[in-house]
Design an enzyme around this catalytic site. Structure first.
Site, mmCIF file in Angstrom:
data_model
loop_
_atom_site.group_PDB
_atom_site.id
_atom_site.type_symbol
_atom_site.label_atom_id
_atom_site.label_comp_id
_atom_site.label_asym_id
_atom_site.label_seq_id
_atom_site.Cartn_x
_atom_site.Cartn_y
_atom_site.Cartn_z
ATOM 1 N N TYR A 1 14.966 16.413 -22.678
ATOM 2 C CA TYR A 1 16.355 16.148 -22.301
ATOM 3 C C TYR A 1 16.501 16.017 -20.790
ATOM 4 O O TYR A 1 17.312 15.237 -20.295
ATOM 5 C CB TYR A 1 17.303 17.208 -22.900
ATOM 6 C CG TYR A 1 17.615 16.857 -24.341
ATOM 7 C CD1 TYR A 1 18.639 15.967 -24.654
ATOM 8 C CD2 TYR A 1 16.837 17.352 -25.373
ATOM 9 C CE1 TYR A 1 18.892 15.589 -25.967
ATOM 10 C CE2 TYR A 1 17.085 16.989 -26.694
ATOM 11 C CZ TYR A 1 18.115 16.103 -26.979
ATOM 12 O OH TYR A 1 18.359 15.712 -28.270
ATOM 13 N N HIS B 1 28.536 12.754 -30.522
ATOM 14 C CA HIS B 1 27.214 13.393 -30.496
ATOM 15 C C HIS B 1 27.005 14.276 -29.275
ATOM 16 O O HIS B 1 25.873 14.615 -28.932
ATOM 17 C CB HIS B 1 26.115 12.320 -30.605
ATOM 18 C CG HIS B 1 26.092 11.635 -31.943
ATOM 19 N ND1 HIS B 1 25.447 10.428 -32.182
ATOM 20 C CD2 HIS B 1 26.632 12.001 -33.129
ATOM 21 C CE1 HIS B 1 25.605 10.094 -33.456
ATOM 22 N NE2 HIS B 1 26.326 11.014 -34.049
ATOM 23 N N ALA C 1 26.613 -6.897 -24.614
ATOM 24 C CA ALA C 1 27.978 -6.417 -24.352
ATOM 25 C C ALA C 1 28.428 -6.686 -22.917
ATOM 26 O O ALA C 1 29.581 -7.047 -22.682
ATOM 27 C CB ALA C 1 28.047 -4.920 -24.650
ATOM 28 N N CYS D 1 22.596 31.736 -20.423
ATOM 29 C CA CYS D 1 24.057 31.798 -20.378
ATOM 30 C C CYS D 1 24.508 32.793 -19.308
ATOM 31 O O CYS D 1 24.059 33.942 -19.314
ATOM 32 C CB CYS D 1 24.570 32.221 -21.753
ATOM 33 S SG CYS D 1 26.347 32.438 -21.812
ATOM 34 N N GLN E 1 28.973 7.271 -29.658
ATOM 35 C CA GLN E 1 27.859 8.072 -30.149
ATOM 36 C C GLN E 1 26.944 8.455 -28.994
ATOM 37 O O GLN E 1 26.004 9.206 -29.160
ATOM 38 C CB GLN E 1 27.053 7.264 -31.171
ATOM 39 C CG GLN E 1 27.859 6.862 -32.388
ATOM 40 C CD GLN E 1 27.164 5.770 -33.182
ATOM 41 O OE1 GLN E 1 26.246 6.022 -33.945
ATOM 42 N NE2 GLN E 1 27.598 4.538 -33.005
ATOM 43 N N CYS F 1 26.369 35.783 -21.435
ATOM 44 C CA CYS F 1 25.711 36.743 -22.336
ATOM 45 C C CYS F 1 24.189 36.737 -22.221
ATOM 46 O O CYS F 1 23.520 37.451 -22.965
ATOM 47 C CB CYS F 1 26.141 36.476 -23.783
ATOM 48 S SG CYS F 1 25.383 35.016 -24.521
ATOM 49 N N CYS G 1 27.159 32.411 -27.639
ATOM 50 C CA CYS G 1 28.605 32.544 -27.427
ATOM 51 C C CYS G 1 29.229 31.163 -27.188
ATOM 52 O O CYS G 1 28.572 30.140 -27.332
ATOM 53 C CB CYS G 1 28.899 33.527 -26.283
ATOM 54 S SG CYS G 1 28.598 32.858 -24.626
ATOM 55 N N GLY H 1 27.290 -2.410 -29.834
ATOM 56 C CA GLY H 1 25.964 -1.870 -29.557
ATOM 57 C C GLY H 1 25.534 -0.699 -30.414
ATOM 58 O O GLY H 1 24.957 0.255 -29.900
#
Ligand code: OAD
Length: 253
Positions: A68, A129, A245, A161, A102, A164, A140, A201
């Site tokens: 990611y 998404h 597009a 986090c 999305q 917590c 949490c 798209g």
């Protein structure tokens, strides 16, 4: 389908009072963000079950964060293209448009900041998404923007986090997870009320997101599809514009 799809699309969109725009990875393709299923698509090079499921995160959170983080860096280096800008400035000018995406990138929001309408929050932009530029707690309700780079060199350096101390995770929807209920509900509600639905798209292969356009159609709204490749909507589209597009949306919106 008529033989002047651009003219027909322009006419339908010009007459619209309430429109839904459903976008997928293709709207960001001309910005340099890879799609999922085409040639060069992410799912041709990576296995979703290794990277985009709750099980993958439980097994190897470092690998998932690393992936990611790579995508987030790539998106950070991209800019909105004429398609994002055409949608944003149409929303700023005009009719009641609900933008349902999305995409987890933030290119619609960035185009909105340039063109006027604040797309950083619902109800005008519904992100089915989630968002790759946000993280949320695995335990949490904490959610925050990821302003710093995530250090994915080892499990010990992964973000936690602030409330917590539980592990944070990317704020995206993974395979096998349900979509955020209020966001999905708002998308279906807008689809049921709209008088035209513009689909840009997306192959229309992933549910329930793909069903938003089918809901619009079964409520009587014509579908306009802008996509240079085949989609699951082709057989039911009122108008199909077979082009990228970024080249076409500035002409029809
Ligand atoms: P896909 O990769 O399935 O489809 C991308 C679509 O964009 C294809 O129909 C391409 O022909 C089209 N396309 C490519 N270049 C384009 C351009 N310049 N202009 C317009 N269209 C173009 O991506 P999605 O349909 O968005 O889910 O995929 C849906 C979901 O599957 C994603 O949100 C993601 C993925 O797994 C999650 O991450 C939960």
């Amino acid at each position: 389908m008529g033989d002047d799809p651009l003219g027909r699309a322009r006419e339908l969109l010009g007459a619209a009072e309430r429109a839904v725009v459903l976008t997928g990875a293709g709207v960001s393709a001309e910005s340099g963000v890879p799609t999922f299923r085409g040639s060069g698509g992410l799912w041709k090079r990576f296995r979703p079950e290794d990277l985009a499921t709750p099980e993958a995160f439980a097994r190897d959170p470092r690998l998932v964060w690393e992936w990611y983080e790579w995508r987030r860096g790539l998106i950070r280096g991209c800019a909105p293209n004429p398609a994002h800008r055409a949608i944003a400035s149409w929303m700023a000018r005009g009719p009641g448009v609900t933008l349902v995406t999305q995409n987890v990138d933030d290119l619609h929001e960035r185009a909105g900041r340039e063109a006027g309408p604040d797309l950083d929050a619902a109800p005008r932009l519904l992100k089915l998404h989630g968002s790759i530029v946000h993280a949320r707690c695995t335990r949490c309700a904490h959610r925050s923007r990821l302003d710093e780079a995530v250090d994915a060199t080892s499990e010990a350096t992964l973000p936690r986090c602030p409330a917590c101390r539980s592990p944070l995770r990317p704020d995206v929807v993974w395979f096998g997870e349900t979509l955020p209920e209020t966001v999905l509900g708002a998308a279906f509600e807008a689809a049921a009320r709209c008088d035209v639905c513009l689909v840009v798209g997306t192959t229309g292969a992933v549910y329930p997101a793909a069903a938003v356009a089918h809901e619009a159609r079964s409520s009587g709204a014509p579908l306009i599809v802008v996509d240079p490749g085949p989609t699951e909507y082709d057989a039911v589209a009122d108008t199909r514009v077979n082009a990228p597009a970024g080249a076409v949306l500035p002409l029809i919106l």
